[in-house]
Design a protein around this motif. Structure first.
Motif, PDB file in Angstrom:
ATOM      1  N   ASP A 189       0.830  -1.208   0.000  1.00  0.00           N
ATOM      2  CA  ASP A 189       0.000   0.000   0.000  1.00  0.00           C
ATOM      3  C   ASP A 189       0.859   1.251   0.000  1.00  0.00           C
ATOM      4  O   ASP A 189       0.521   2.255  -0.647  1.00  0.00           O
ATOM      5  CB  ASP A 189      -0.923   0.005   1.233  1.00  0.00           C
ATOM      6  N   HIS A 190       1.961   1.198   0.714  1.00  0.00           N
ATOM      7  CA  HIS A 190       2.819   2.378   0.859  1.00  0.00           C
ATOM      8  C   HIS A 190       3.419   2.802  -0.476  1.00  0.00           C
ATOM      9  O   HIS A 190       3.504   3.997  -0.768  1.00  0.00           O
ATOM     10  CB  HIS A 190       3.920   2.086   1.866  1.00  0.00           C
ATOM     11  N   ILE A 191       3.831   1.852  -1.302  1.00  0.00           N
ATOM     12  CA  ILE A 191       4.536   2.202  -2.523  1.00  0.00           C
ATOM     13  C   ILE A 191       3.597   2.512  -3.691  1.00  0.00           C
ATOM     14  O   ILE A 191       4.037   3.103  -4.681  1.00  0.00           O
ATOM     15  CB  ILE A 191       5.518   1.090  -2.929  1.00  0.00           C
ATOM     16  N   ILE A 192       2.316   2.152  -3.612  1.00  0.00           N
ATOM     17  CA  ILE A 192       1.392   2.459  -4.704  1.00  0.00           C
ATOM     18  C   ILE A 192       0.500   3.648  -4.379  1.00  0.00           C
ATOM     19  O   ILE A 192      -0.443   3.921  -5.113  1.00  0.00           O
ATOM     20  CB  ILE A 192       0.521   1.233  -5.061  1.00  0.00           C
ATOM     21  N   GLY A 193       0.800   4.362  -3.304  1.00  0.00           N
ATOM     22  CA  GLY A 193       0.062   5.574  -3.011  1.00  0.00           C
ATOM     23  C   GLY A 193      -0.961   5.459  -1.910  1.00  0.00           C
ATOM     24  O   GLY A 193      -1.834   6.324  -1.804  1.00  0.00           O
TER      25      GLY A 193
ATOM     26  N   ASN B  87      12.455   3.622  -6.860  1.00  0.00           N
ATOM     27  CA  ASN B  87      11.924   2.734  -7.886  1.00  0.00           C
ATOM     28  C   ASN B  87      12.497   1.321  -7.798  1.00  0.00           C
ATOM     29  O   ASN B  87      12.129   0.478  -8.616  1.00  0.00           O
ATOM     30  CB  ASN B  87      12.207   3.305  -9.277  1.00  0.00           C
ATOM     31  N   ASP B  88      13.374   1.090  -6.864  1.00  0.00           N
ATOM     32  CA  ASP B  88      13.985  -0.225  -6.709  1.00  0.00           C
ATOM     33  C   ASP B  88      13.402  -0.906  -5.474  1.00  0.00           C
ATOM     34  O   ASP B  88      13.692  -0.520  -4.341  1.00  0.00           O
ATOM     35  CB  ASP B  88      15.507  -0.109  -6.565  1.00  0.00           C
ATOM     36  N   PHE B  89      12.581  -1.919  -5.707  1.00  0.00           N
ATOM     37  CA  PHE B  89      11.925  -2.626  -4.616  1.00  0.00           C
ATOM     38  C   PHE B  89      12.158  -4.129  -4.756  1.00  0.00           C
ATOM     39  O   PHE B  89      12.290  -4.657  -5.870  1.00  0.00           O
ATOM     40  CB  PHE B  89      10.413  -2.344  -4.594  1.00  0.00           C
ATOM     41  N   ALA B  90      12.192  -4.786  -3.639  1.00  0.00           N
ATOM     42  CA  ALA B  90      12.318  -6.238  -3.585  1.00  0.00           C
ATOM     43  C   ALA B  90      11.353  -6.767  -2.529  1.00  0.00           C
ATOM     44  O   ALA B  90      10.941  -6.041  -1.631  1.00  0.00           O
ATOM     45  CB  ALA B  90      13.752  -6.656  -3.259  1.00  0.00           C
TER      46      ALA B  90
ATOM     47  N   VAL C 229       7.357  -6.045   1.319  1.00  0.00           N
ATOM     48  CA  VAL C 229       8.060  -5.364   0.241  1.00  0.00           C
ATOM     49  C   VAL C 229       8.991  -4.336   0.871  1.00  0.00           C
ATOM     50  O   VAL C 229       8.579  -3.594   1.768  1.00  0.00           O
ATOM     51  CB  VAL C 229       7.083  -4.684  -0.731  1.00  0.00           C
ATOM     52  N   GLU C 230      10.230  -4.291   0.411  1.00  0.00           N
ATOM     53  CA  GLU C 230      11.219  -3.382   0.966  1.00  0.00           C
ATOM     54  C   GLU C 230      11.961  -2.679  -0.156  1.00  0.00           C
ATOM     55  O   GLU C 230      11.942  -3.129  -1.312  1.00  0.00           O
ATOM     56  CB  GLU C 230      12.235  -4.139   1.851  1.00  0.00           C
ATOM     57  N   LYS C 231      12.612  -1.588   0.197  1.00  0.00           N
ATOM     58  CA  LYS C 231      13.532  -0.954  -0.738  1.00  0.00           C
ATOM     59  C   LYS C 231      14.742  -1.857  -0.927  1.00  0.00           C
ATOM     60  O   LYS C 231      15.246  -2.436   0.021  1.00  0.00           O
ATOM     61  CB  LYS C 231      13.976   0.412  -0.221  1.00  0.00           C
ATOM     62  N   LEU C 232      15.170  -1.952  -2.160  1.00  0.00           N
ATOM     63  CA  LEU C 232      16.291  -2.834  -2.478  1.00  0.00           C
ATOM     64  C   LEU C 232      17.588  -2.178  -2.038  1.00  0.00           C
ATOM     65  O   LEU C 232      17.941  -1.088  -2.513  1.00  0.00           O
ATOM     66  CB  LEU C 232      16.322  -3.127  -3.977  1.00  0.00           C
ATOM     67  N   HIS C 233      18.283  -2.815  -1.107  1.00  0.00           N
ATOM     68  CA  HIS C 233      19.576  -2.349  -0.629  1.00  0.00           C
ATOM     69  C   HIS C 233      20.593  -3.456  -0.871  1.00  0.00           C
ATOM     70  O   HIS C 233      20.509  -4.522  -0.263  1.00  0.00           O
ATOM     71  CB  HIS C 233      19.534  -2.003   0.860  1.00  0.00           C
ATOM     72  N   LEU C 234      21.535  -3.201  -1.758  1.00  0.00           N
ATOM     73  CA  LEU C 234      22.569  -4.191  -2.026  1.00  0.00           C
ATOM     74  C   LEU C 234      23.641  -4.120  -0.954  1.00  0.00           C
ATOM     75  O   LEU C 234      24.033  -3.020  -0.526  1.00  0.00           O
ATOM     76  CB  LEU C 234      23.183  -3.955  -3.405  1.00  0.00           C
ATOM     77  N   PRO C 235      24.145  -5.251  -0.498  1.00  0.00           N
ATOM     78  CA  PRO C 235      25.180  -5.243   0.557  1.00  0.00           C
ATOM     79  C   PRO C 235      26.516  -4.772   0.002  1.00  0.00           C
ATOM     80  O   PRO C 235      26.739  -4.783  -1.216  1.00  0.00           O
ATOM     81  CB  PRO C 235      25.246  -6.711   0.993  1.00  0.00           C
ATOM     82  N   PRO C 236      27.455  -4.370   0.866  1.00  0.00           N
ATOM     83  CA  PRO C 236      28.794  -4.019   0.393  1.00  0.00           C
ATOM     84  C   PRO C 236      29.550  -5.247  -0.074  1.00  0.00           C
ATOM     85  O   PRO C 236      29.108  -6.385   0.119  1.00  0.00           O
ATOM     86  CB  PRO C 236      29.443  -3.399   1.635  1.00  0.00           C
ATOM     87  N   GLU C 237      30.674  -5.004  -0.719  1.00  0.00           N
ATOM     88  CA  GLU C 237      31.480  -6.112  -1.236  1.00  0.00           C
ATOM     89  C   GLU C 237      31.957  -6.982  -0.084  1.00  0.00           C
ATOM     90  O   GLU C 237      32.615  -6.519   0.839  1.00  0.00           O
ATOM     91  CB  GLU C 237      32.684  -5.561  -2.007  1.00  0.00           C
ATOM     92  N   LEU C 238      31.621  -8.284  -0.149  1.00  0.00           N
ATOM     93  CA  LEU C 238      31.946  -9.195   0.948  1.00  0.00           C
ATOM     94  C   LEU C 238      33.202 -10.010   0.674  1.00  0.00           C
ATOM     95  O   LEU C 238      33.828 -10.517   1.598  1.00  0.00           O
ATOM     96  CB  LEU C 238      30.771 -10.146   1.188  1.00  0.00           C
ATOM     97  N   GLN C 239      33.554 -10.174  -0.596  1.00  0.00           N
ATOM     98  CA  GLN C 239      34.677 -11.036  -0.907  1.00  0.00           C
ATOM     99  C   GLN C 239      35.995 -10.307  -0.650  1.00  0.00           C
ATOM    100  O   GLN C 239      36.113  -9.101  -0.862  1.00  0.00           O
ATOM    101  CB  GLN C 239      34.610 -11.483  -2.361  1.00  0.00           C
ATOM    102  N   ASP C 240      37.026 -11.069  -0.214  1.00  0.00           N
ATOM    103  CA  ASP C 240      38.350 -10.503  -0.008  1.00  0.00           C
ATOM    104  C   ASP C 240      39.007 -10.258  -1.362  1.00  0.00           C
ATOM    105  O   ASP C 240      38.987 -11.116  -2.249  1.00  0.00           O
ATOM    106  CB  ASP C 240      39.217 -11.459   0.805  1.00  0.00           C
TER     107      ASP C 240
END
Length: 398
Positions: free
Chosen positions: A46-50, A343-346, A356-367
């Protein structure tokens, strides 16, 4: 400039009176155009469609590959209708509507239950953090890692527990009309809606119009003042699938489905109804046919599931189960549609709820090796090519 006065010193200006909004349980006015809104059953959606679905409009949900999450949104929509005592009209050609109603999630009415749902998400986030330790900069270590659910503080709509099903006594309290295509055909030949050649859509449209008229949802027909108004919730599950008579994946250019949507919107515009439709658009090979269906609906969202795709193994999406795309939003009674701040939702499906949440990509995890520009000393020791090339023991060559 002063206002002109007539006889008796009365000015020609009149105070603008605010239009009176219908007071219907389970609805609220929109902040933009003062339209009536009903909840989808998912506060974050409901929040993201108004704020919800505008009464008199159609929300199209383009199904994911397996249709599981679209079917889940349909269950939320129907469960919210039962909680708000809205009459239901549910149609399907794949599953019997009775089976869909039996699987509705159980409502969570108290604050203790809502807190338990929130605690489940918090605990799951903490477990993920324990399993994989993140190496990030020191200045980010004290920031919150879990984000609040969209619309979590909204009092509009209800919360549901997916681990439980709604009781049959509660389901029977709401008046419902079930349309199961195999039970409705064969169709009696009638001369209405000649442009719709598919008899399944003709029969469905007839049933919708009959319920709207008999249930006193039609706004063009005057009703007594003592009659209490309510909203009819219409759910059309997996419309346009091969079970409805669609052939060749939309390449045959059969105009029955577009004409049905056009006629459906004409019925909804003059009635107290809200419709949610799920369509497996991934089956249509003609993209122009899909775009035509989208333009014939008011609001359109598309679900993309990670199941069976490469994104399922991508560590960047490990906290989500799919992406949600907003294709268009309703512009009913307004010049511009509602625009979300992102505009980025997951979406993610937990044991007890769908959110439904805003899409937040994690930081680089690999060494990885430290970049040369981060360490100027290492950059000087690293040989390079060109006119300024250096070696370990030789001087600079100019």
């Amino acid at each position: 400039m002063a206002a002109s006065t007539g006889k008796g010193g009365v000015t020609s200006f009149q105070k603008k009176s605010r239009t009176k909004t219908l007071q219907i349980p389970g609805t609220r006015p929109s902040s933009q155009g003062n339209q009536l809104l009903v909840s989808t059953g998912v506060p974050s959606l409901d929040h993201i469609i108004g704020g919800g679905i505008v009464v008199g409009t159609v929300l199209l949900v383009e199904e994911d590959s397996f249709g599981n999450y679209a079917r889940l949104l349909m269950k939320y929509f129907m469960a919210e209708g039962i909680m708000t005592r809205h009459p239901l009209l549910l149609s399907s050609a794949e599953l019997h509507p009775k089976q869909l109603l039996r699987d509705l999630p159980a409502p969570v009415s108290d604050d203790i239950g809502k807190a338990a749902l929130h605690q489940e998400d918090v605990s799951s986030e903490k477990n993920v953090e324990k399993e994989a330790t993140m190496k990030i900069a020191w200045r980010y270590q004290n920031l919150r890692t879990e984000q609040p659910e969209l619309g979590a503080f909204s009092k509009f709509g209800h919360y549901y527990d997916l681990s439980k099903t709604m009781s049959s006594e509660m389901i029977d309290t709401a008046p419902s009309r079930l349309f199961y295509l195999p039970d409705e055909l064969p169709l009696e030949e009638q001369g209405m809606w000649n442009s719709i050649r598919n008899p399944a859509y003709v029969k469905l449209l007839q049933s919708i119009q009959d319920v709207v008229r008999e249930g006193q949802f039609d706004l063009t027909v005057p009703q007594p003042k003592d009659v209490s108004r309510t909203v009819l919730r219409i759910g059309l599950h997996s419309l346009g699938s091969p079970l409805w008579g669609e052939q060749d994946g939309g390449t045959s250019h059969d105009t029955s489905l577009p004409h049905f949507l056009h006629a459906l919107r004409a019925v909804l515009r003059t009635s107290l109804t809200a419709c949610l439709i799920t369509i497996p658009t991934h089956l249509f090979q003609d993209m122009a046919f899909t775009r035509r269906l989208e333009k014939l609906c008011d609001s359109v969202i598309r679900l993309e599931s990670f199941a069976g795709s490469e994104k399922e193994q991508n560590p960047a999406y490990k906290d989500y189960h799919g992406l949600l795309y907003i294709k268009q939003l309703s512009q009913a009674n307004s010049l511009l549609s509602y625009m979300p701040d992102c505009n980025d939702f997951a979406f993610k499906l937990r044991r007890k709820k769908f959110a439904v949440e805003k899409l937040h990509l994690p930081p680089e995890l690999q060494d990885s090796q430290q970049r040369e520009q981060d360490d100027p000393v290492a950059a000087l020791k690293t040989p390079s090519t060109g006119c300024f090339s250096t070696s370990g023991k030789s001087k600079l060559d100019f």
